[in-house]
Write a protein that holds these residues in place. Structure first.
Motif, short mmCIF file in Angstrom:
data_model
loop_
_atom_site.label_atom_id
_atom_site.label_comp_id
_atom_site.label_asym_id
_atom_site.label_seq_id
_atom_site.Cartn_x
_atom_site.Cartn_y
_atom_site.Cartn_z
N LYS A 45 0.85 -1.20 0.00
CA LYS A 45 0.00 0.00 0.00
C LYS A 45 0.88 1.25 0.00
O LYS A 45 0.60 2.22 -0.72
CB LYS A 45 -0.92 0.00 1.23
N THR A 130 0.01 -7.42 15.62
CA THR A 130 -1.32 -6.95 15.24
C THR A 130 -2.40 -7.88 15.78
O THR A 130 -3.41 -7.44 16.33
CB THR A 130 -1.42 -6.86 13.70
N ALA A 151 -10.63 -12.85 7.04
CA ALA A 151 -9.27 -13.09 6.51
C ALA A 151 -8.48 -13.98 7.47
O ALA A 151 -7.31 -13.76 7.73
CB ALA A 151 -8.53 -11.78 6.24
N GLY A 155 -2.00 -13.44 6.85
CA GLY A 155 -0.85 -13.25 7.73
C GLY A 155 -1.26 -12.98 9.17
O GLY A 155 -0.82 -13.67 10.10
N VAL A 156 -2.11 -11.99 9.38
CA VAL A 156 -2.57 -11.67 10.74
C VAL A 156 -3.57 -12.73 11.20
O VAL A 156 -3.50 -13.21 12.34
CB VAL A 156 -3.22 -10.27 10.78
N THR A 175 -13.05 -17.85 5.68
CA THR A 175 -12.06 -18.04 4.63
C THR A 175 -12.71 -18.76 3.45
O THR A 175 -13.80 -19.31 3.59
CB THR A 175 -10.85 -18.86 5.14
N SER A 176 -12.03 -18.74 2.30
CA SER A 176 -12.55 -19.49 1.16
C SER A 176 -12.38 -20.99 1.44
O SER A 176 -11.60 -21.39 2.32
CB SER A 176 -11.81 -19.10 -0.12
N ASN A 179 -9.09 -23.04 2.11
CA ASN A 179 -8.31 -22.92 3.35
C ASN A 179 -9.01 -23.52 4.57
O ASN A 179 -8.53 -23.32 5.70
CB ASN A 179 -8.00 -21.44 3.62
N TYR A 194 -16.91 -17.34 3.39
CA TYR A 194 -17.57 -16.03 3.38
C TYR A 194 -18.36 -15.80 2.09
O TYR A 194 -19.13 -14.86 1.99
CB TYR A 194 -16.56 -14.90 3.61
N LEU A 212 -10.45 -8.07 9.44
CA LEU A 212 -9.14 -7.95 8.78
C LEU A 212 -9.27 -7.65 7.30
O LEU A 212 -8.27 -7.67 6.58
CB LEU A 212 -8.33 -9.23 9.00
N VAL A 234 -9.20 -3.55 11.35
CA VAL A 234 -7.74 -3.42 11.31
C VAL A 234 -7.22 -2.63 10.09
O VAL A 234 -6.32 -1.81 10.25
CB VAL A 234 -7.09 -4.82 11.41
N MET A 256 -7.19 0.40 14.79
CA MET A 256 -5.96 0.21 15.57
C MET A 256 -4.75 0.40 14.68
O MET A 256 -4.85 0.29 13.46
CB MET A 256 -5.91 -1.19 16.19
N ARG A 258 -0.86 -1.14 14.98
CA ARG A 258 0.02 -1.96 15.81
C ARG A 258 1.25 -1.16 16.24
O ARG A 258 1.72 -0.30 15.51
CB ARG A 258 0.43 -3.25 15.09
N GLY A 300 -4.58 -10.34 -2.36
CA GLY A 300 -5.54 -10.37 -1.24
C GLY A 300 -5.92 -11.79 -0.84
O GLY A 300 -6.80 -11.98 -0.01
N HIS A 301 -5.25 -12.78 -1.41
CA HIS A 301 -5.61 -14.18 -1.12
C HIS A 301 -4.38 -15.01 -0.73
O HIS A 301 -4.31 -16.19 -1.03
CB HIS A 301 -6.36 -14.80 -2.30
N THR A 302 -3.43 -14.37 -0.06
CA THR A 302 -2.26 -15.09 0.42
C THR A 302 -2.63 -15.88 1.66
O THR A 302 -3.34 -15.38 2.53
CB THR A 302 -1.15 -14.08 0.77
N1 LIG Z 1 -3.71 -1.42 11.47
C1 LIG Z 1 -2.60 -2.15 11.57
O1 LIG Z 1 -1.75 -1.91 12.44
C2 LIG Z 1 -2.41 -3.32 10.63
C3 LIG Z 1 -1.41 -4.26 10.88
C4 LIG Z 1 -1.32 -5.36 10.04
C5 LIG Z 1 -2.18 -5.50 8.96
N2 LIG Z 1 -3.10 -4.53 8.72
C6 LIG Z 1 -4.06 -4.68 7.61
O2 LIG Z 1 -4.90 -5.80 7.91
C7 LIG Z 1 -5.27 -6.47 6.72
C8 LIG Z 1 -4.91 -7.94 6.81
O3 LIG Z 1 -3.50 -8.07 6.82
P1 LIG Z 1 -2.84 -9.48 6.48
O4 LIG Z 1 -1.37 -9.33 6.53
O5 LIG Z 1 -3.46 -10.55 7.28
O6 LIG Z 1 -3.32 -9.64 4.94
P2 LIG Z 1 -3.19 -10.89 3.97
O7 LIG Z 1 -2.27 -11.91 4.54
O8 LIG Z 1 -2.89 -10.36 2.61
O9 LIG Z 1 -4.70 -11.49 3.96
C9 LIG Z 1 -4.99 -12.42 2.98
C10 LIG Z 1 -6.21 -13.20 3.38
O10 LIG Z 1 -7.39 -12.42 3.20
C11 LIG Z 1 -8.47 -13.34 2.97
N3 LIG Z 1 -9.60 -12.65 2.37
C12 LIG Z 1 -9.61 -11.89 1.24
N4 LIG Z 1 -10.86 -11.38 1.04
C13 LIG Z 1 -11.64 -11.84 2.06
C14 LIG Z 1 -13.00 -11.65 2.42
N5 LIG Z 1 -13.82 -10.89 1.69
N6 LIG Z 1 -13.46 -12.25 3.55
C15 LIG Z 1 -12.66 -13.01 4.30
N7 LIG Z 1 -11.33 -13.23 4.02
C16 LIG Z 1 -10.84 -12.65 2.91
C17 LIG Z 1 -7.86 -14.36 2.07
O11 LIG Z 1 -8.52 -15.57 2.28
P3 LIG Z 1 -9.02 -16.48 1.05
O12 LIG Z 1 -7.80 -16.64 0.15
O13 LIG Z 1 -9.47 -17.71 1.69
O14 LIG Z 1 -10.08 -15.67 0.36
C18 LIG Z 1 -6.38 -14.43 2.53
O15 LIG Z 1 -6.08 -15.57 3.29
C19 LIG Z 1 -4.57 -5.72 5.58
O16 LIG Z 1 -5.47 -4.74 5.06
C20 LIG Z 1 -3.42 -5.01 6.28
O17 LIG Z 1 -2.96 -3.86 5.61
C21 LIG Z 1 -3.24 -3.44 9.52
#
Ligand SMILES: NC(=O)c1ccc[n+]([C@@H]2O[C@H](COP(=O)([O-])OP(=O)(O)OC[C@H]3O[C@@H](n4cnc5c(N)ncnc54)[C@H](OP(=O)(O)O)[C@@H]3O)[C@@H](O)[C@H]2O)c1
Length: 310
Positions: A45, A130, A151, A155-156, A175-176, A179, A194, A212, A234, A256, A258, A300-302
């Motif tokens: 981002k 986080t 999500a 990662g989170v 999750t899809s 997973n 979902y 998330l 988040v 929030m 982190r 978005g699907h890692t």
């Molecule tokens: N505010 C903070 O301090 C902070 C800190 C860390 C992260 N973040 C934010 O939090 C978010 C999550 O971070 P991350 O690292 O966990 O991201 P990530 O690893 O890229 O998340 C990927 C996951 O999102 C799932 N997903 C996608 N669309 C979905 C939906 N509509 N419903 C449910 N699950 C869905 C996917 O599952 P499927 O493949 O099964 O669809 C995939 O496993 C990001 O936006 C990140 O920028 C914010």
């Protein structure tokens, strides 16, 4: 020394491998030879020029992404006693993790316990902080409560599922279908696709929504929160939208950001060391493959974490 940098905001191809001169150590610092650096959505981002991350770096390009790393100490400044050359270390950094070497304050790093892999240590800090802070400091999750994690395979999310279980909560994971087995192995109690309206309609209300995904996804999950429930959203860019929608329903909601807390991180890595917390690494890219790593995180699907190898 090679470092991935961007000279301007833009797509993943803005990331280029640059030759950067090594800087001299100042008192209290160590030079870390990076083994692995975590790749997070905030990196992509910010690279794209979005959100608070881009606002913070826009006047100091070129910028190198990367807020967490694991490596070995190559050199320590005179007087640094915490680490010796060769020690395995990890932690959160203020950018620049995408570098073969990085100079950081010794007291910002932690040792990697024996038995913890380089990869798991690299993938833990940002997502682990986080997940833990979101569930506890912000979400106030208690034993016996139902928590809905969207999500959940990311990662989170995959760390949040395990941490919420360790707190004694009942974990509902979204999750899809691909997973579902992954999340079952991590201990989720209820796993829903979902994209399946019938499954979502049958979901019993939860005490805490740990959102998330944000945006319209976060908004669509608010109807599953108990009237006296809480919402932690988040993703920062869409947080105002989700909070406003939650408050319109009478729910308590907050975003929030982190923070770095090495006492907390030491507890999390201890959980990894004794097998109570697993950091799933789904893809490892070479440092020169930074653009491909960003394209992966931007799907978005890692599942779990993506790393760069130094
Ligand atoms: N505010 C903070 O301090 C902070 C800190 C860390 C992260 N973040 C934010 O939090 C978010 C999550 O971070 P991350 O690292 O966990 O991201 P990530 O690893 O890229 O998340 C990927 C996951 O999102 C799932 N997903 C996608 N669309 C979905 C939906 N509509 N419903 C449910 N699950 C869905 C996917 O599952 P499927 O493949 O099964 O669809 C995939 O496993 C990001 O936006 C990140 O920028 C914010």
């Amino acid at each position: 020394m090679k470092q991935l940098v961007i000279k301007a905001f833009g797509d993943a191809d803005q990331l280029e491998l640059a030759d950067v001169p090594a800087v001299a150590l100042e008192p209290g610092q160590v030079r870390v030879r990076m083994h692995f650096a975590g790749v997070n959505p905030i990196d992509a981002k910010t690279r794209a020029g979005l959100g608070w991350g881009a606002e913070a770096v826009k006047d100091r390009l070129p910028w190198s992404p990367g807020f967490e790393l694991m490596g070995s100490v190559a050199e320590a400044a005179p007087g640094v006693t915490a680490f010796q050359p060769g020690d395995r270390v990890f932690g959160m950094v203020a950018g620049g993790g995408y570098s073969q070497q990085l100079v950081v304050a010794a007291d910002s790093l932690l040792p990697v316990p024996a038995g913890v892999s380089d990869e798991m240590a690299a993938g833990l800090p940002l997502a682990g902080a986080t997940a833990w802070q979101g569930l506890t400091d912000h979400g106030g999750l208690k034993a016996g409560e139902r928590v809905l994690i969207s999500a959940a395979a990311g990662g989170v999310g995959h760390l949040a599922v395990q941490l919420a279980k360790s707190l004694g909560a009942v974990v509902v994971a979204l999750t899809s279908r691909a997973n579902h087995d992954f999340l079952r192995q991590l201990g989720a109690d209820e796993i829903l696709d979902y994209r399946d309206p019938a499954a979502m309609a049958a979901l019993a209300p939860v005490d805490l929504l740990f959102d998330l995904v944000g945006g319209t996804s976060g908004e669509s999950l608010l109807s599953h929160v108990k009237p006296d429930g809480r919402v932690i959203t988040v993703p920062t860019i869409t947080a105002p939208q989700v909070i406003a929608a939650a408050e319109a329903r009478g729910l308590r909601a907050a975003g929030m950001l982190r923070r770095t807390d090495n006492v907390q991180l030491a507890s999390l890595i201890a959980m990894v060391a004794d097998g109570r917390l697993k950091v799933d690494i789904s893809r490892v890219f070479e440092l020169a493959e930074g653009p491909a790593a960003h394209r992966q995180i931007e799907t978005g699907h890692t599942r779990g974490k993506v790393l760069l190898r130094g």
